[in-house]
Design an enzyme around this catalytic site. Structure first.
Site, short mmCIF file in Angstrom:
data_model
loop_
_atom_site.label_atom_id
_atom_site.label_comp_id
_atom_site.label_asym_id
_atom_site.label_seq_id
_atom_site.Cartn_x
_atom_site.Cartn_y
_atom_site.Cartn_z
N PRO A 155 0.77 -1.24 0.00
CA PRO A 155 0.00 0.00 0.00
C PRO A 155 0.81 1.30 0.00
O PRO A 155 0.77 2.08 0.96
CB PRO A 155 -0.85 -0.13 1.26
CG PRO A 155 -0.02 -0.96 2.18
CD PRO A 155 0.68 -1.94 1.29
N CYS A 156 1.47 1.57 -1.10
CA CYS A 156 2.20 2.84 -1.22
C CYS A 156 1.26 4.03 -1.25
O CYS A 156 1.68 5.15 -0.97
CB CYS A 156 3.10 2.82 -2.45
SG CYS A 156 2.27 2.41 -3.99
N HIS A 157 -0.02 3.78 -1.53
CA HIS A 157 -1.00 4.88 -1.53
C HIS A 157 -1.24 5.43 -0.13
O HIS A 157 -1.79 6.52 0.02
CB HIS A 157 -2.32 4.41 -2.15
CG HIS A 157 -2.97 3.28 -1.43
ND1 HIS A 157 -2.61 1.96 -1.67
CD2 HIS A 157 -3.94 3.24 -0.48
CE1 HIS A 157 -3.34 1.17 -0.89
NE2 HIS A 157 -4.15 1.93 -0.17
#
Length: 184
Positions: A155-157
């Protein structure tokens, strides 16, 4: 390597699997532009070099034609199901076999740390740098974050700028906002 494309809330997502040491592994999940053909995905060139395969060794299979009789295709079907459940708000984490060896040791360290950010929460690039024990490396962390080959599932978001703004996102800020809204 087998590649397929699925749709999440009107956005196209491309994913690929490959046998790594005899085991089916997910090797990338990335957003793809609506008008882009599957073979123009930015990650494919890097992956062909990393896995020492030619473009002719990449097989595209439409999502509806994937079969559970093949181990890689089964992994892709499971990934699609988990992505759909996530987009519907029914799943908060992913249980997938990922091959992160395409990244440098530093990138892999950042990608592992991304997986520890809880669903529905965000942290800054500076906080992520502190998490991996390199508090001054926030720019390098941001760069590694941008090279994450597993959009959504790693989850780089969930990483935003220190001022609270969204910062950047390889898939586009509309997709980052979409993911954060799912988790809110």
């Amino acid at each position: 390597m087998i590649v397929t494309t699925t749709i999440l809330n009107d956005f196209r997502v491309q994913l690929g699997g490959h046998l790594v040491d005899g085991l089916p592994k997910l090797v990338f999940i990335n957003w793809i532009a609506d008008d882009a053909p599957w073979y123009q995905a930015k990650s494919l060139d890097k992956l062909t070099k990393h896995y020492q395969i030619t473009p002719a060794n990449i097989q595209f299979i439409e999502q509806d034609s994937l079969s559970e009789s093949d181990a890689i295709q089964t992994l892709l079907l499971s990934t699609i199901k988990q992505l759909q459940d996530y987009a519907a708000g029914q799943q908060q984490s992913f249980d997938l076999s990922l091959d992160m060896t395409v990244g440098t040791p530093f990138q892999q360290q950042v990608w592992q740390a991304l997986q520890s950010i809880p669903y529905g929460e965000t942290i800054s690039y500076a906080d992520l740098a502190k998490t991996i024990g390199k508090p001054t490396a926030y720019r390098a962390v941001a760069n590694a974050n941008g090279r994450n080959p597993f959009s959504i599932v790693v989850p780089c978001h969930r990483v935003i700028a220190s001022d609270g703004s969204l910062g950047g996102y390889t898939g586009g800020l509309d997709k980052k906002q979409f993911l954060l809204e799912i988790e809110s």
